[in-house]
Scaffold this motif. Structure first.
Motif, PDB file in Angstrom:
ATOM      1  N   THR A 218     -16.338   9.286  -9.834  1.00 18.62           N
ATOM      2  CA  THR A 218     -15.584   8.573 -10.871  1.00 18.62           C
ATOM      3  C   THR A 218     -14.828   7.405 -10.224  1.00 18.62           C
ATOM      4  O   THR A 218     -14.602   7.399  -9.013  1.00 18.62           O
ATOM      5  N   ASP A 219     -14.406   6.458 -11.058  1.00 15.67           N
ATOM      6  CA  ASP A 219     -13.650   5.320 -10.516  1.00 15.67           C
ATOM      7  C   ASP A 219     -12.360   5.797  -9.855  1.00 15.67           C
ATOM      8  O   ASP A 219     -11.973   5.309  -8.793  1.00 15.67           O
ATOM      9  N   THR A 220     -11.699   6.754 -10.488  1.00 16.33           N
ATOM     10  CA  THR A 220     -10.445   7.261  -9.917  1.00 16.33           C
ATOM     11  C   THR A 220     -10.695   7.886  -8.540  1.00 16.33           C
ATOM     12  O   THR A 220      -9.963   7.610  -7.585  1.00 16.33           O
ATOM     13  N   ALA A 221     -11.746   8.696  -8.452  1.00 17.80           N
ATOM     14  CA  ALA A 221     -12.053   9.345  -7.163  1.00 17.80           C
ATOM     15  C   ALA A 221     -12.424   8.298  -6.111  1.00 17.80           C
ATOM     16  O   ALA A 221     -12.030   8.412  -4.941  1.00 17.80           O
ATOM     17  N   TRP A 222     -13.143   7.285  -6.530  1.00 17.21           N
ATOM     18  CA  TRP A 222     -13.544   6.228  -5.587  1.00 17.21           C
ATOM     19  C   TRP A 222     -12.317   5.480  -5.072  1.00 17.21           C
ATOM     20  O   TRP A 222     -12.171   5.270  -3.871  1.00 17.21           O
ATOM     21  N   VAL A 223     -11.451   5.081  -5.990  1.00 15.32           N
ATOM     22  CA  VAL A 223     -10.246   4.342  -5.579  1.00 15.32           C
ATOM     23  C   VAL A 223      -9.393   5.218  -4.663  1.00 15.32           C
ATOM     24  O   VAL A 223      -8.857   4.749  -3.647  1.00 15.32           O
ATOM     25  N   GLN A 224      -9.299   6.484  -4.999  1.00 16.95           N
ATOM     26  CA  GLN A 224      -8.483   7.386  -4.187  1.00 16.95           C
ATOM     27  C   GLN A 224      -9.078   7.530  -2.778  1.00 16.95           C
ATOM     28  O   GLN A 224      -8.368   7.487  -1.778  1.00 16.95           O
ATOM     29  N   GLN A 225     -10.402   7.655  -2.729  1.00 18.72           N
ATOM     30  CA  GLN A 225     -11.046   7.795  -1.419  1.00 18.72           C
ATOM     31  C   GLN A 225     -10.886   6.520  -0.587  1.00 18.72           C
ATOM     32  O   GLN A 225     -10.579   6.580   0.599  1.00 18.72           O
ATOM     33  N   MET A 226     -11.099   5.365  -1.211  1.00 18.09           N
ATOM     34  CA  MET A 226     -11.054   4.103  -0.455  1.00 18.09           C
ATOM     35  C   MET A 226      -9.633   3.741  -0.031  1.00 18.09           C
ATOM     36  O   MET A 226      -9.424   3.226   1.056  1.00 18.09           O
ATOM     37  N   THR A 227      -8.662   3.969  -0.919  1.00 19.54           N
ATOM     38  CA  THR A 227      -7.283   3.603  -0.574  1.00 19.54           C
ATOM     39  C   THR A 227      -6.629   4.653   0.320  1.00 19.54           C
ATOM     40  O   THR A 227      -5.731   4.326   1.097  1.00 19.54           O
ATOM     41  N   GLY A 228      -7.051   5.896   0.159  1.00 18.98           N
ATOM     42  CA  GLY A 228      -6.416   6.981   0.897  1.00 18.98           C
ATOM     43  C   GLY A 228      -5.044   7.354   0.342  1.00 18.98           C
ATOM     44  O   GLY A 228      -4.305   8.110   0.973  1.00 18.98           O
ATOM     45  N   PHE A 229      -4.703   6.850  -0.836  1.00 21.28           N
ATOM     46  CA  PHE A 229      -3.395   7.159  -1.428  1.00 21.28           C
ATOM     47  C   PHE A 229      -3.373   8.572  -2.013  1.00 21.28           C
ATOM     48  O   PHE A 229      -4.402   9.114  -2.398  1.00 21.28           O
ATOM     49  N   SER A 230      -2.164   9.115  -2.103  1.00 16.13           N
ATOM     50  CA  SER A 230      -2.053  10.500  -2.548  1.00 16.13           C
ATOM     51  C   SER A 230      -2.064  10.610  -4.077  1.00 16.13           C
ATOM     52  O   SER A 230      -1.908   9.616  -4.794  1.00 16.13           O
ATOM     53  N   ASP A 231      -2.247  11.851  -4.513  1.00 13.71           N
ATOM     54  CA  ASP A 231      -2.448  12.161  -5.933  1.00 13.71           C
ATOM     55  C   ASP A 231      -1.398  11.567  -6.858  1.00 13.71           C
ATOM     56  O   ASP A 231      -1.704  11.226  -7.996  1.00 13.71           O
ATOM     57  N   HIS A 232      -0.163  11.472  -6.372  1.00 16.02           N
ATOM     58  CA  HIS A 232       0.906  11.076  -7.307  1.00 16.02           C
ATOM     59  C   HIS A 232       0.756   9.646  -7.795  1.00 16.02           C
ATOM     60  O   HIS A 232       1.407   9.254  -8.760  1.00 16.02           O
ATOM     61  N   LEU A 233      -0.120   8.845  -7.151  1.00 22.24           N
ATOM     62  CA  LEU A 233      -0.333   7.472  -7.622  1.00 22.24           C
ATOM     63  C   LEU A 233      -1.515   7.360  -8.579  1.00 22.24           C
ATOM     64  O   LEU A 233      -1.892   6.263  -8.980  1.00 22.24           O
ATOM     65  N   PHE A 234      -2.103   8.487  -8.939  1.00 18.88           N
ATOM     66  CA  PHE A 234      -3.255   8.461  -9.835  1.00 18.88           C
ATOM     67  C   PHE A 234      -2.948   9.221 -11.116  1.00 18.88           C
ATOM     68  O   PHE A 234      -2.637  10.404 -11.094  1.00 18.88           O
TER      69      PHE A 234
END
Ligand SMILES: Nc1ncnc2c1ncn2[C@@H]1O[C@H](COP(=O)(O)OP(=O)(O)O)[C@@H](O)[C@H]1O
Ligand SMILES: [Mg+2]
Length: 207
Positions: free
Chosen positions: A45-61
């Protein structure tokens, strides 16, 4: 470039780079990310992709409002899953909790959500300023001017256009002149995507 603290990222089409540009801006601005309508759960998903690429933690999603299994236009993906998309189901995430927020649309401005509403209606409903992502190459002038016209017709505040792909001076000039808008950034093709290259891209293209 002055950015609004919360804004909606739309595009002239699917696959033009909305998610990549959102990831760059999220990284550079330490903003949260929300994809209200996700169509297609089989690939990342786009959310999972952005999270993987940025490495940011869950609270920003922010969790998606609709997670539809098929990679189709939202209206059709909803039918496949036996649900119907309703504007009133969308709730803009809390301002105090997410003072900086990037909201990514699905497809372009006229991607249908249901029998009556389109992506542009969601932008209007959320009442956010809009950033339009366009490809840089041939065909972009037409797509960008049409998208701008529709967005403005609905009274949305389009604060910039990001062109994505190999730099094209003629297309940039045409969009600025005929569209009456500033091209905020020209993002070139990244050879590698990770937290570091996203931060570098922000520094290079947006500052
Ligand atoms: N500037 C770029 N550099 C490298 N890859 C890119 C760039 N822009 C887009 N891509 C890649 O192209 C594909 C489509 O981009 P994406 O951001 O997912 O588009 P959209 O969100 O508009 O559908 C993705 O695989 C993305 O990583
Ligand atoms: Mg996307």
């Amino acid at each position: 470039m002055e950015f609004p603290s919360r804004f909606f990222v739309t595009g002239t089409d699917t696959g033009v780079g909305k998610t990549l540009v959102s990831a760059i801006l999220m990284t550079g601005r330490k903003a949260a990310y929300w994809k209200p309508v996700q169509s297609g759960l089989e690939t990342m998903t786009d959310t999972a992709w952005v999270q993987q690429m940025t490495g940011f933690s869950d609270h920003l999603f922010v969790p998606e409002t609709y997670r539809l299994s098929q990679a189709l236009s939202p209206h059709a993906a909803a039918v496949e899953d036996g649900v119907s998309i309703s504007l009133s189901a969308f709730q803009l995430p809390d301002q105090d909790r997410y003072p900086r927020l990037i909201v990514e649309g699905a497809g372009g401005v006229m991607a249908p959500l249901n029998e009556k509403h389109f992506m542009v209606d969601l932008m209007k409903y959320l009442a956010l300023p809009v950033l339009l992502v366009a490809r840089s190459g041939l065909g972009t002038i037409n797509h960008t001017l049409l998208s701008l016209e529709k967005l403005r017709n609905r009274g949305l505040d389009v604060f910039g256009v990001v062109m994505n792909g190999p730099k094209n001076r003629i297309n940039k000039q045409a969009i600025e002149t005929y569209g009456g808008i500033r091209v905020t950034a020209e993002v070139e093709t990244l050879s590698h995507i990770d937290g570091r290259s996203l931060a570098e891209a922000y520094a290079q293209y947006f500052r």
